[in-house]
Scaffold this active site. Structure first.
Site, PDB file in Angstrom:
ATOM      1  N   ASP A 121      -0.526   6.630 -49.261  1.00 35.20           N
ATOM      2  CA  ASP A 121      -1.468   7.647 -49.794  1.00 35.20           C
ATOM      3  C   ASP A 121      -2.114   8.206 -49.059  1.00 35.20           C
ATOM      4  OD1 ASP A 121      -4.325   5.910 -50.303  1.00 35.20           O
ATOM      5  OD2 ASP A 121      -4.131   3.941 -49.258  1.00 35.20           O
TER       6      ASP A 121
ATOM      7  N   GLU B 108     -20.292  -2.132 -52.998  1.00 37.47           N
ATOM      8  CA  GLU B 108     -18.890  -2.096 -51.908  1.00 37.47           C
ATOM      9  C   GLU B 108     -17.777  -1.736 -52.686  1.00 37.47           C
ATOM     10  OE1 GLU B 108     -17.261  -6.196 -53.014  1.00 37.47           O
ATOM     11  OE2 GLU B 108     -18.174  -5.960 -55.185  1.00 37.47           O
TER      12      GLU B 108
END
Length: 860
Positions: free
Chosen positions: A243, A609
């Site tokens: 990542d 969100e």
């Protein structure tokens, strides 16, 4: 040899790597891989996104968000969607190559899907997943990967990437330093099964490591995860990517080692070939320091070059079947139709007291709520740019063209947030590019740099000033279509635009003009500057100005805009005379009082969100949620319109579970829309007015507002998800209503006793006893009757979505394989086992709505 398309990919990759210097090899191990001109190796960026459509690469078909696709419980549809996405991905890539473009979001290696388990509804990135259940996640993920990667026996269509491996599901604020110590049973029974399925069944070509630590090891450099589990136990043959900046985290935040060289060497030794980030740039020094060998570097680069070879990047296009996909497939009409089908199938009818469907001949509809006319409520995160997104308000207006549809926003999305999406863009019919012109819109002149100087890169008529470019340049589509050379194009940052023309107000009165921009703007009307904010802004800001304008006359207008960095967006909007000047709540109540029915559209958007966000409103923190209830301004609006006594339907946009106890008790009908993609508004309207029957199911548990959830940072599955939750859910996993009714009968097991190695055949009959054609999702669960060890209360182990006409009956069949479907992890033996004993085969419409059940004994 490496350019010979008749030789094997691994042989060719080995030959190519043997010709590279150490520095050249290291340059290929970072996501932005450098060109090696002397070897004919073009530059390539491995970072590309395709979560629910090709993302961040200009115009693309935008399907419902991943959590919404999971709600379809339709695995074949998932395969079809992924095939469509990869068609567009291939078409885009080859057009970029023809334009000699090799940048980020222009490649074939896609960092999707996200198959982490949505264990806690507070996680902001849960919307990217396929829900809380390992089996559902596995089935949807396998079909998605197979659709992306294609079925050619020689070439990959694109590379899919299973992420984030493993045990990763928030919180966002401390993901770069958090250390997870999962119980071995939870690890093997919840967090790993979907990854194993994608590796062993779908043969996913890439796996992405996670940011956090697992049992003290960085997940991106873990002996347990990458070597022992992924490669040794599962036989993974692809490559592992970090990542972004998670290798940097190893020494900066986890502090496992002290230097970049040590972190990079550890990553390579543990089996991570590709670094998203820059830390692998230290590998040449790491070799010189003896921390890692050049042979280990060679093995990693060979793996990466084999992947590029398999994608056909070094072969003549005529040899690669996927290279012939024309650019015209991008946003094709049939793709738009598929997006509509997916949105329709994703809708979940949570409650209906008979109010739905509404009559198509209804006379007056009030649409209220902050996400009704917000395109961002369609998209979620990791999205492309849809050509013609349809909001819920637009969908309703199209569905009932003869009705009076009145819209009032009524409330902010969340408390304390400046809602820039409330401004309605000026329609093209009120704009023209010059005096006497019959064209509609404004003349747009697009410049490099922020000073509106020099010759415009392009000049055109824009029907509206309503743009959100995000990470895409305004000229990206022109380049992709071959209408502009790459060296003529604008970048994603440091550009400016001037729109000029005339504003044609339809009536006399006071107009409120609004400019919503990120970054700077100046607005002139009739030669006078009426608004200005010629400076950078961290996000979209809205500026209003009131003007007395004369109807039927033309007013000169000029809007100047510049983009500096990060996301780019600008909108020219207005509120006309006669539109309500009441405060938002009073305006909504006035609309409701005059309506035959009220459609409340609210919930969340991807702007509050999501992933590691700078969002700290009440109920939200860093992208995660701290309160599962509807945000306070929206709850007050919903209660107020319900108090008018008019019939109210609540339509909810969200990527996660909402604790809507009050709505369940008081609102007659509740429809869950998720983030439904580019045709979401049409899909919602089709359901509201009975053109379709909702058939989606919940891939997550909806908890009550007073539910005592475990600590967010506690990764134990105890009292989480339908598999372990001991309380009563507001809406259980698998829940979803219909406008029809289905009868289940004739459950048959081909054996009542079996053992591992003996598949169990399960059949039943399902009949549509209602008056409309509708879909039913038949679900099979296995429940241990008297378990010998701690384990899940029950497990979903089969599902199928069937469409039935009124009166139609169909047989539904499932196959249960004990060693696959009944296995549990034994920590003492460090292996999966099947415990002998009594189990119950349950079939029904949700995890709680079990219609048929029979016992099944497993022997030794």
């Amino acid at each position: 040899m490496y350019l010979d398309p008749d030789r094997g990919f691994e042989e060719r990759a080995a030959d190519l790597v043997s010709r590279m210097t150490l520095e050249e090899k290291v340059s290929q191990m970072q996501n932005s891989a450098a060109a090696i001109p002397r070897l004919g190796v073009p530059a390539y960026d491995w970072w590309n996104e395709a979560l629910h459509g090709v993302a961040r690469a200009g115009g693309a078909t935008v399907f419902p968000q991943a959590i919404a696709m999971a709600a379809t419980f339709d695995a074949p549809l998932m395969h079809q969607i992924a095939t469509t996405i990869s068609d567009e991905a291939r078409a885009k890539h080859h057009e970029f190559i023809r334009q000699d473009l090799h940048g980020r979001y222009q490649g074939l290696t896609f960092w999707s899907p996200n198959i982490n388990i949505f264990r806690d509804p507070r996680w902001g990135r849960g919307q990217e997943t396929y829900g809380e259940d390992p089996y559902l996640t596995s089935r949807m993920g396998v079909n998605f990967v197979e659709g992306l990667q294609g079925d050619d026996p020689k070439y990959r269509k694109v590379d899919a990437t299973a992420k984030h491996f493993a045990v990763h599901s928030g919180p966002e604020h401390n993901r770069h330093e958090f250390d997870v110590h999962p119980d071995p049973r939870d690890l093997h029974e919840t967090y790993l099964p979907a990854f194993q399925a994608l590796v062993q069944e779908a043969h996913v070509d890439a796996v992405m490591g996670a940011y956090n630590r697992v049992n003290g090891e960085s997940a991106s450099a873990s002996q347990l995860l990458l070597q022992d589990t992924l490669r040794r136990d599962w036989g993974f043959k692809g490559y592992v990517v970090s990542d972004c900046d998670s290798i940097e985290d190893i020494y900066k935040h986890h502090k496992i080692v002290g230097t970049a060289e040590e972190a990079a060497a550890l990553g390579v030794k543990r089996g991570l070939e590709l670094n998203c980030g820059r830390t692998y740039g230290a590998l040449a020094n790491a070799v010189k320091q003896g921390l890692v060998s050049e042979a280990e570097i060679d093995a990693a680069v060979k793996q990466l070059m084999t992947a590029r070879m398999r994608l056909g990047m070094f072969d003549p296009p005529e040899r690669v079947p996927y290279a012939n996909i024309p650019y015209s497939v991008n946003q094709a009409p049939e793709h738009d139709a598929l997006a509509l089908r997916a949105a329709r199938e994703s809708l979940v009818l949570l409650k209906n007291d008979g109010l739905l469907p509404l009559s198509p001949s209804i006379k007056r509809v009030a649409v209220v709520g902050p996400t009704a006319d917000d395109p961002m409520a369609l998209l979620g995160n990791y999205y492309g740019t849809p050509a013609h997104p349809v909001t819920v308000l637009e969908g309703i207006r199209k569905a009932v063209p003869n009705a009076q549809v009145v819209y009032a926003r009524g409330a902010e999305l969340v408390e304390g947030r400046e809602d820039t999406n409330a401004a309605r863009a000026i329609d093209s019919r009120y704009l023209r590019p010059a005096a006497g012109s019959t064209a509609q819109g404004l003349k747009g002149e697009y410049f490099r740099g922020r000073t509106l100087s020099g010759k415009p890169v392009i000049s055109r008529v824009d029907p509206q000033v309503r743009f959100r470019w995000d990470n895409v340049a305004p000229t990206a589509e022109l380049v992709a279509r071959g209408e502009m050379r790459a060296d003529q194009a604008m970048g994603t940052e440091d550009f400016s635009i001037r729109w000029t023309g005339q504003l044609l107000p339809p009536q006399d009165g006071t107009y409120t003009l609004s400019v919503v921009a990120d970054d700077g703007f100046r607005l002139y009307v009739d030669g006078k500057k009426v608004a200005e904010r010629w400076k950078d802004s961290a996000r979209e800001r809205i500026d209003d100005v009131k003007l007395d304008l004369k109807g039927g006359s033309a007013h000169d207008i000029r809007l100047e805009y510049f983009q500096h960095y990060n996301d780019a967006s600008v909108r020219l909007a207005w509120r006309m005379p006669g539109e309500s000047e009441l405060p938002p709540l009073q305006a909504a109540l006035a609309a409701a009082h005059d309506a035959d029915a009220v459609v409340f559209v609210g919930g969340l958007t991807g702007e509050v969100e999501g992933e590691e966000m700078d969002v700290n409103y009440p109920g939200f923190s860093g992208g995660d949620r701290t309160d599962l209830r509807l945000p306070k301004p929206q709850q007050e609006l919903l209660e107020a319109v319900q108090g008018t006594g008019k019939p109210v339907v609540a339509v909810l946009t969200t990527g996660s579970a909402l604790a809507i106890d009050w709505a369940q008790q008081h609102v007659p009908a509740i429809l869950l829309a998720w983030y439904p993609g580019q045709r979401g508004g049409d899909a919602v309207a089709d359901a509201l007015f009975g053109k379709t029957s909702p058939g989606g199911r919940l891939p997550v548990t909806f908890y009550k507002a007073d539910a005592q959830l475990p600590d967010f940072e506690d990764y134990s599955m105890k009292n989480r998800t339908y598999r372990y939750y001991e309380g009563e859910a507001l809406y259980p996993f698998g829940h979803g209503l219909s406008y029809s009714h289905f009868d289940y009968s004739g459950l048959k097991l081909d054996r009542r006793k079996g053992k591992p190695g003996e598949p169990l055949q399960v059949t039943l009959q399902v009949r549509n006893d209602g008056k409309v054609s509708a879909d039913e999702v038949v679900q099979l669960y296995l429940k241990p009757v008297d378990p010998k060890r701690p384990r899940a209360l029950k497990d979903l182990r089969g599902f199928t979505r069937v469409q039935l006409a009124p009166g139609e009956q169909r047989e539904v069949a499932f196959t249960v394989v004990p060693e696959r479907d009944l296995r549990v992890y034994d920590p003492q033996r460090e292996a999966y086992v099947v415990d002998p004993g009594q189990y119950e085969v349950q079939v029904g419409a949700s995890s709680a709505d079990i219609r048929l059940r029979q016992g099944y004994m497993v022997g030794q």
